[in-house]
Design a protein around this motif. Structure first.
Motif, PDB file in Angstrom:
ATOM      1  N   ILE A  77       0.760  -1.206  -0.012  1.00  0.00           N
ATOM      2  CA  ILE A  77      -0.065   0.054   0.152  1.00  0.00           C
ATOM      3  C   ILE A  77       0.834   1.339   0.010  1.00  0.00           C
ATOM      4  CG2 ILE A  77      -1.498   1.237   1.560  1.00  0.00           C
ATOM      5  CD1 ILE A  77      -3.174  -1.136   2.047  1.00  0.00           C
ATOM      6  N   THR A  78       0.656   2.321  -0.561  1.00  0.00           N
ATOM      7  CA  THR A  78       1.398   3.597  -0.756  1.00  0.00           C
ATOM      8  C   THR A  78       0.277   4.580  -0.346  1.00  0.00           C
ATOM      9  OG1 THR A  78       2.660   2.737  -2.517  1.00  0.00           O
ATOM     10  CG2 THR A  78       2.545   5.073  -2.043  1.00  0.00           C
ATOM     11  N   VAL A  79       0.532   5.511   0.511  1.00  0.00           N
ATOM     12  CA  VAL A  79      -0.084   6.568   1.007  1.00  0.00           C
ATOM     13  C   VAL A  79       0.551   7.777   1.060  1.00  0.00           C
ATOM     14  CG1 VAL A  79      -1.863   5.204   2.142  1.00  0.00           C
ATOM     15  CG2 VAL A  79       0.184   6.239   3.397  1.00  0.00           C
ATOM     16  N   SER A  80       0.129   8.895   0.752  1.00  0.00           N
ATOM     17  CA  SER A  80       0.962  10.153   0.789  1.00  0.00           C
ATOM     18  C   SER A  80       0.796  10.500   2.634  1.00  0.00           C
ATOM     19  CB  SER A  80       0.082  11.390   0.047  1.00  0.00           C
ATOM     20  OG  SER A  80      -0.066  11.013  -1.246  1.00  0.00           O
ATOM     21  N   GLU A  81       1.782  11.140   2.818  1.00  0.00           N
ATOM     22  CA  GLU A  81       2.302  11.514   4.297  1.00  0.00           C
ATOM     23  C   GLU A  81       1.145  12.720   4.707  1.00  0.00           C
ATOM     24  OE1 GLU A  81       5.930  13.442   5.053  1.00  0.00           O
ATOM     25  OE2 GLU A  81       5.823  12.898   7.041  1.00  0.00           O
TER      26      GLU A  81
ATOM     27  N   TRP B 179       6.115   9.695   7.549  1.00  0.00           N
ATOM     28  CA  TRP B 179       7.075   9.118   6.912  1.00  0.00           C
ATOM     29  C   TRP B 179       7.628   7.971   7.333  1.00  0.00           C
ATOM     30  CZ3 TRP B 179      11.768   8.680   8.630  1.00  0.00           C
ATOM     31  CH2 TRP B 179      12.550   9.613   9.469  1.00  0.00           C
ATOM     32  N   SER B 180       7.768   8.007   8.811  1.00  0.00           N
ATOM     33  CA  SER B 180       8.571   6.994   9.728  1.00  0.00           C
ATOM     34  C   SER B 180       7.641   5.702   9.753  1.00  0.00           C
ATOM     35  CB  SER B 180       8.841   7.633  11.021  1.00  0.00           C
ATOM     36  OG  SER B 180       7.731   8.143  11.728  1.00  0.00           O
TER      37      SER B 180
ATOM     38  N   GLU C 246       6.880  -2.792   7.242  1.00  0.00           N
ATOM     39  CA  GLU C 246       6.085  -3.756   6.986  1.00  0.00           C
ATOM     40  C   GLU C 246       5.030  -4.407   8.018  1.00  0.00           C
ATOM     41  OE1 GLU C 246       7.915  -7.149   4.991  1.00  0.00           O
ATOM     42  OE2 GLU C 246       5.929  -7.948   4.374  1.00  0.00           O
ATOM     43  N   TYR C 247       3.757  -4.365   8.141  1.00  0.00           N
ATOM     44  CA  TYR C 247       2.821  -4.540   9.189  1.00  0.00           C
ATOM     45  C   TYR C 247       2.386  -5.968   9.155  1.00  0.00           C
ATOM     46  CZ  TYR C 247       3.290   0.425   9.568  1.00  0.00           C
ATOM     47  OH  TYR C 247       3.869   1.656  10.137  1.00  0.00           O
ATOM     48  N   PHE C 248       2.227  -6.841   9.960  1.00  0.00           N
ATOM     49  CA  PHE C 248       1.694  -8.071  10.089  1.00  0.00           C
ATOM     50  C   PHE C 248       0.749  -8.243  11.137  1.00  0.00           C
ATOM     51  CE2 PHE C 248       4.912 -10.225   7.659  1.00  0.00           C
ATOM     52  CZ  PHE C 248       6.126  -9.476   7.787  1.00  0.00           C
ATOM     53  N   CYS C 249      -0.575  -8.939  10.792  1.00  0.00           N
ATOM     54  CA  CYS C 249      -1.455  -9.087  11.630  1.00  0.00           C
ATOM     55  C   CYS C 249      -1.097 -10.474  11.952  1.00  0.00           C
ATOM     56  CB  CYS C 249      -2.932  -9.007  10.954  1.00  0.00           C
ATOM     57  SG  CYS C 249      -4.010  -9.475  11.669  1.00  0.00           S
TER      58      CYS C 249
ATOM     59  N   LEU D  98       4.080  -1.041   3.706  1.00  0.00           N
ATOM     60  CA  LEU D  98       3.487   0.511   3.583  1.00  0.00           C
ATOM     61  C   LEU D  98       4.692   1.349   3.077  1.00  0.00           C
ATOM     62  CD1 LEU D  98       1.348   2.591   3.926  1.00  0.00           C
ATOM     63  CD2 LEU D  98       2.234   2.696   6.320  1.00  0.00           C
ATOM     64  N   THR D  99       4.313   2.095   2.103  1.00  0.00           N
ATOM     65  CA  THR D  99       5.240   2.949   1.486  1.00  0.00           C
ATOM     66  C   THR D  99       4.634   4.247   1.690  1.00  0.00           C
ATOM     67  OG1 THR D  99       6.214   1.578  -0.110  1.00  0.00           O
ATOM     68  CG2 THR D  99       6.161   3.788  -0.700  1.00  0.00           C
ATOM     69  N   VAL D 100       5.213   5.402   2.157  1.00  0.00           N
ATOM     70  CA  VAL D 100       4.723   6.749   2.421  1.00  0.00           C
ATOM     71  C   VAL D 100       5.328   7.603   1.315  1.00  0.00           C
ATOM     72  CG1 VAL D 100       4.462   8.499   4.199  1.00  0.00           C
ATOM     73  CG2 VAL D 100       4.407   6.287   4.819  1.00  0.00           C
TER      74      VAL D 100
END
Lengths: 112, 116
Positions: free
Chosen positions: A11-15, A83-84, A88-91, A108-110
């Motif tokens: 997933i990519t989101v803007s800051e 940005w920090s 990677e996020y794990f459930c 996650l990319t910001v």
């Protein structure tokens, strides 16, 4: 058998934008649910956990997650991404026996 | 409070060679876990100890993997002989243990193994 599905590989989101990471689980009883974050070259750090009670749980770094039994989901949210937060996020789902099963993670990319 | 300590952080070996990983859990944590994390995947449990007893080793490939937790503190995970498919990150985690209820796991930084 218990299992976890994280439908979004990347997933990519803007800051400053809001974030929601999806997690669906399979477990025969009331589950214990966790979200972990992993930065490159690091181990996993616990963001938050759900054992019982209030279905909306607050975690560290401004994250929250909501347990929805009817949807077998435990989605992670943050109202404003920094940005920090890129990592990677794990459930994970676990039971009383101490065994946790992890999903394959969402990266996650910001964007600045 | 010191976290979970693992060594080495990186290891490169040739196939068929042996390799060992060491883990020192958080002081007072009775439960210790070894996980393997393949690239692009979540951690998979290899073995779980309650004190010095291995209570769940169903996912440990026993033909080449072995583990021990002498005195219920430090633990060593060994692979002999290593295969190309063993290249992964090996994570150690610890928790207070079942007598304290289900507590969250604290992870070490992992050992990245590359088998050539």
């Amino acid at each position: 058998a218990q299992s976890v599905t994280q439908p979004d590989i990347h997933i990519t989101v803007s800051e400053g934008a809001s974030l929601e990471l999806r997690c669906n689980y399979s477990y025969g009883a009331t589950p214990y649910l966790f979200w972990y974050v992993q930065s490159p070259g690091q181990g996993l750090q616990l963001l938050l956990k759900y054992f019982s009670g209030d279905t909306l749980v607050q975690g560290i770094k401004g994250f929250e997650a909501e347990f929805k039994r009817s949807q077998s989901s435990f989605n992670l949210r943050k109202p404003s991404v920094h940005w920090s937060d890129a990592a990677e996020y794990f459930c994970a789902v676990g039971g009383g026996a101490g065994k946790s099963t992890f999903g394959d993670g969402t990266t996650l990319t910001v964007k600045p | 409070e010191a976290g979970v300590v693992q060594s080495p952080r990186y290891k490169i070996i040739e196939k068929k060679q042996p390799v060992a990983f060491w883990c020192n859990p958080i002081s007072g944590h009775n439960t210790l876990y070894w996980y393997r994390q393949n690239l692009g995947q979540g951690p998979e449990l290899l073995i779980r100890y309650e004190n010095e007893e291995a209570v769940d080793d169903s996912q440990l490939p026993k033909d080449r993997f072995s583990a021990e937790r002498l005195k219920g503190v430090d633990s060593t995970l060994k692979i002999q002989p290593a295969e190309l498919g063993d290249s992964a990150v090996y994570l150690c985690a610890s928790s207070l243990g079942r007598l304290a209820g289900y507590n969250e796991q604290y992870f070490g930084p992992g050992t990245r193994l590359t088998v050539t």
